[in-house]
Write an enzyme that holds these catalytic residues in place. Structure first.
Site, short mmCIF file in Angstrom:
data_model
loop_
_atom_site.label_atom_id
_atom_site.label_comp_id
_atom_site.label_asym_id
_atom_site.label_seq_id
_atom_site.Cartn_x
_atom_site.Cartn_y
_atom_site.Cartn_z
N ASN A 5 0.55 5.72 15.01
CA ASN A 5 -0.44 5.98 16.04
C ASN A 5 -0.94 7.38 15.87
O ASN A 5 -1.95 7.30 16.61
CB ASN A 5 0.38 5.74 17.50
CG ASN A 5 0.94 4.28 17.73
OD1 ASN A 5 0.27 3.31 16.62
ND2 ASN A 5 1.37 4.00 18.70
N SER A 53 7.26 -5.35 3.70
CA SER A 53 7.70 -6.66 4.53
C SER A 53 7.73 -7.93 3.78
O SER A 53 6.72 -8.26 3.18
CB SER A 53 6.89 -6.70 5.79
OG SER A 53 7.16 -5.82 6.73
N GLU A 95 1.38 -0.37 9.81
CA GLU A 95 -0.21 -0.54 10.02
C GLU A 95 -0.91 0.64 10.30
O GLU A 95 -2.12 0.53 10.97
CB GLU A 95 -0.74 -1.65 11.06
CG GLU A 95 0.43 -2.99 10.74
CD GLU A 95 0.08 -3.73 9.60
OE1 GLU A 95 0.12 -3.03 8.53
OE2 GLU A 95 0.06 -5.04 9.90
N LEU A 98 0.78 -1.28 -0.08
CA LEU A 98 0.00 0.14 -0.08
C LEU A 98 1.01 1.25 -0.21
O LEU A 98 0.83 2.13 -0.96
CB LEU A 98 -1.04 0.00 1.25
CG LEU A 98 -1.80 1.15 1.36
CD1 LEU A 98 -2.59 1.50 0.30
CD2 LEU A 98 -2.43 1.02 2.62
N THR A 99 1.55 1.35 1.05
CA THR A 99 2.48 2.57 0.91
C THR A 99 3.58 3.03 -0.09
O THR A 99 3.91 1.79 -0.77
CB THR A 99 3.33 2.39 2.37
OG1 THR A 99 2.63 2.32 3.41
CG2 THR A 99 4.40 3.80 2.60
#
Length: 381
Positions: free
Chosen positions: A366, A158, A363, A125-126
């Site tokens: 924060n 990853s 993910e 995604l990134t």
């Protein structure tokens, strides 16, 4: 919502995964970190326990377990190696996405290999210019007859290079979230290549590379779901992924706390074991209390996701933010309690600190978790 207790089956899961962790992860974790070694043979052994398709239906080769079960699994795995536990969480996120959104042909094609971990999976995604603002991705997929042609670069992937299966988000329409679609690519697709393995602070036991798409032509049946569904698919995958990474923080921090307790018991100063010092006992008590509170929120969020609670998205974000912040703080205090020895590689504490630090970023950072929670509270777009 009252906190559920573990069932007999869940106790059995924890025991089996704990045995695996003590035998196959913990003894080698420091060595893998030093050598930047990705132990794919050990991943295959994890699959023998059903850990390659935790949330995938049994008819497709999976274990059909719940998100709550998953938090138990990843917490336990991370007591041995947060880096490998984190990768297994990502692999399972991708397997769930294909199992949940794929058609029968896609499930038959990829899920058997993923569930057995004969094939590994990565989530793409990134991008170099699109991290927290995931809806701004620039990778494009252009329809060309009965195929799509993909061009772009994905960042911080990853497992990249070692994985055979890649779920890739690409733009098929206009700007914004509604113009994004999801595709399943394979390592051998022409035009797909990888950057160098990134030099990282932690998570060294798994590779992290760019995934480079240079005119990758794939059949139209590689589209996951429908055109325009990609952002929704990506975000729903991340809800579960956030629980997995939070559980990995919990497990790593628990291992650090247990190591600190043992160290303070064995280390003597001023004529007595350090564990007899009340000030240090209070630190251990606070660390244990904070981890227990983090676990309660994690289980609450996992149960909400399992039951389709309307607040599940916000609860997953709360859990990811709180548990990963707490896990890192506890591990960092554990290093301090070890004194100079905590700074030495052989004790394993500094590795846990390094591994857990990235959990506050991946993910969804924060800070973005706070945005999600705030939107749920205020109704802001």
């Amino acid at each position: 919502m009252p906190m559920p207790t573990l069932t007999q089956e869940q106790h059995a899961i924890v025991e089996a995964v704990g045995d695996f962790t003590r035998e196959h992860l913990a003894p080698s974790a420091i060595d893998w970190d030093r050598r930047k070694h990705f132990p794919v043979d050990v991943l295959a052994k994890a699959a023998d326990l059903g850990l390659g398709g935790i949330y995938v239906a049994e008819k497709h080769g999976g274990s059909a377990l719940s998100r709550r079960d998953g938090t138990l699994i990843f917490e336990t795995l991370a007591t041995g190696c947060p880096s490998i536990a984190g990768y297994i969480s990502i692999h399972n996120m991708v397997a769930w996405m294909i199992g949940h959104y794929g058609d029968d042909g896609q499930r038959a094609r990829w899920l058997p290999g993923l569930c057995s971990m004969r094939e590994l999976a990565s989530y793409c995604l990134t991008e170099p210019g699109a991290g927290s603002d995931a809806a701004a991705i620039a990778t494009r997929a252009v329809r060309d007859g009965d195929a799509y042609i993909l061009d772009g670069v994905k960042q911080f992937v990853s497992g990249a290079g070692a994985s055979q299966v890649y779920v890739v988000m690409a733009r098929t329409g206009a700007a914004g979230a509604r113009g994004i679609s999801a595709f399943v690519l394979e390592r051998d697709d022409s035009g797909l290549s990888f950057g160098a393995n990134e030099e990282k602070m932690g998570w060294n036991a798994q590779p992290t590379r760019q995934v480079i798409l240079d005119g990758v032509r794939v059949p139209a049946d590689r589209l996951l779901g429908r055109e325009g569904d990609g952002f929704r698919i990506a975000m729903n995958g991340l809800n579960g992924g956030r629980l997995g990474i939070a559980a990995c923080s919990l497990g790593g921090a628990r291992a650090a706390l247990e190591a600190s307790t043992s160290y303070l018991e064995s280390r003597r100063a001023f004529g007595a074991p350090l564990l007899h010092a009340q000030g240090l006992q209070f630190q251990l008590a606070d660390m244990a209390t904070e981890l227990e509170a983090a676990r309660a929120l994690l289980w609450r969020a996992a149960t909400a996701l399992d039951e389709g609670d309307p607040k599940a998205v916000e609860l997953c974000a709360m859990a990811k933010r709180f548990v990963t912040d707490t896990g890192f703080a506890v591990a960092n205090r554990a290093l301090q309690l070890h004194g100079g020895y905590g700074y030495l590689t052989e004790y394993g504490i500094e590795k846990i600190v390094r591994d857990l630090r990235v959990h506050q970023i991946l993910e969804g950072t924060n800070e973005i978790m706070r945005v999600i929670v705030a939107r749920g509270l205020t109704g802001a777009a």
